[in-house]
Design a protein around this motif. Sequence first.
Motif, PDB file in Angstrom:
ATOM      1  N   LEU A 111     -12.283 -24.349  35.502  1.00 54.45           N
ATOM      2  CA  LEU A 111     -11.437 -23.790  34.444  1.00 54.45           C
ATOM      3  C   LEU A 111     -11.947 -24.243  33.151  1.00 54.45           C
ATOM      4  O   LEU A 111     -12.111 -23.523  32.065  1.00 54.45           O
ATOM      5  N   GLY A 112     -12.525 -25.279  32.942  1.00 47.35           N
ATOM      6  CA  GLY A 112     -13.029 -26.147  31.780  1.00 47.35           C
ATOM      7  C   GLY A 112     -14.074 -25.025  31.416  1.00 47.35           C
ATOM      8  O   GLY A 112     -14.550 -24.812  30.235  1.00 47.35           O
ATOM      9  N   ILE A 113     -15.142 -24.786  32.419  1.00 44.93           N
ATOM     10  CA  ILE A 113     -16.268 -24.249  31.947  1.00 44.93           C
ATOM     11  C   ILE A 113     -16.077 -22.731  31.589  1.00 44.93           C
ATOM     12  O   ILE A 113     -16.543 -22.068  30.817  1.00 44.93           O
ATOM     13  N   ASN A 145     -20.284 -29.680  26.166  1.00 40.79           N
ATOM     14  CA  ASN A 145     -20.786 -28.482  26.398  1.00 40.79           C
ATOM     15  C   ASN A 145     -20.620 -27.370  25.250  1.00 40.79           C
ATOM     16  O   ASN A 145     -21.446 -26.524  24.973  1.00 40.79           O
ATOM     17  N   THR A 146     -19.396 -27.352  24.758  1.00 40.48           N
ATOM     18  CA  THR A 146     -19.070 -26.615  23.639  1.00 40.48           C
ATOM     19  C   THR A 146     -19.174 -27.154  22.092  1.00 40.48           C
ATOM     20  O   THR A 146     -18.904 -26.258  21.385  1.00 40.48           O
ATOM     21  N   PRO A 257     -15.682 -15.304  32.954  1.00 37.27           N
ATOM     22  CA  PRO A 257     -15.560 -14.885  34.463  1.00 37.27           C
ATOM     23  C   PRO A 257     -16.612 -16.184  35.233  1.00 37.27           C
ATOM     24  O   PRO A 257     -17.575 -16.354  34.715  1.00 37.27           O
ATOM     25  N   GLN A 258     -16.307 -16.612  36.257  1.00 38.35           N
ATOM     26  CA  GLN A 258     -16.840 -17.618  36.949  1.00 38.35           C
ATOM     27  C   GLN A 258     -17.234 -17.177  38.452  1.00 38.35           C
ATOM     28  O   GLN A 258     -17.603 -17.842  39.119  1.00 38.35           O
ATOM     29  N   CYS A 259     -16.970 -16.019  38.696  1.00 44.61           N
ATOM     30  CA  CYS A 259     -17.372 -15.422  40.048  1.00 44.61           C
ATOM     31  C   CYS A 259     -18.622 -14.503  40.138  1.00 44.61           C
ATOM     32  O   CYS A 259     -19.533 -14.903  39.407  1.00 44.61           O
TER      33      CYS A 259
END
Length: 272
Positions: A111-113, A145-146, A257-259
């Motif tokens: 979720l953080g990513i 990272n951000t 999206p992470q899929c």
Amino acid sequence: MPNKDLITPQTNLQALDIDFVRLQFPFFETELSQEWSFFQNAGGSLPCRTVVDRLTRFYRENKVQPATHNALAAAASEQMIAGRSALAALLGVPETTITLGASTTQNINTLGIACSAFLEPGDEILVSEQDHEANIGGWERAAHNTGAVMRLWPVNPEIGELETATFEKLLNEKTKIVSLTHCSNIVGTINPIREIAQKAHEIGARVVIDGVSYAPHAWPDILTTGADAYGFSTYKTFGTHQGVLYVDPGFMEELAPQCHFYKVGKTWTHLD
């Protein structure tokens, strides 16, 4: 005044049927159960009989690639979908808001990513000092990272409690995410999540709740908490070793999206 007819006297409460409870867990049929007693804190739970039976059946009969064109694959898909549907029904949320992952730690990390879609340098992520590392490490990486800044909501050192007055001082227009535990795994306090979520939403921040230490004791009524995301672990609620993450549809639209991605021609297309 409460209706006295609706109040059950303490003397009418039934005692917990220990024999019935023990029958729900195959472990107590083994010799090991005579040798071991578990007093570990938040270390997981034994899986109950129905979970063991269903998982064993799946691995014996249907552990194949799901959703392909044969009867075994169709049965595998049906069982996987049924599990997701049952969780959604138990939690009172739409199936499309539920994500299953390896653990709550991994779910919050992912979720953080995904929050990289809207986090910018100088934005603030507020986490609490009362939290488990699982609900801090992922946000620390997201900040790194951000270019966002992770800030700590400290506990009162004398009692180990989080105080809303301190929280209100930390909130500001740069706060984009507030993440904290529903129930402390150290002092056992149940935090006022609804109040915290309301204050965070007033300045446009998203609220992520770690319910890992809460769910084993009281099944979470997620939609009443005001949380934009809420996670807990099924292996601490008598199930398999997985993490469940609810994400509000409005919050989900803001996430990267992470899929799976599939290449179509010269472009990459996300498959929902």
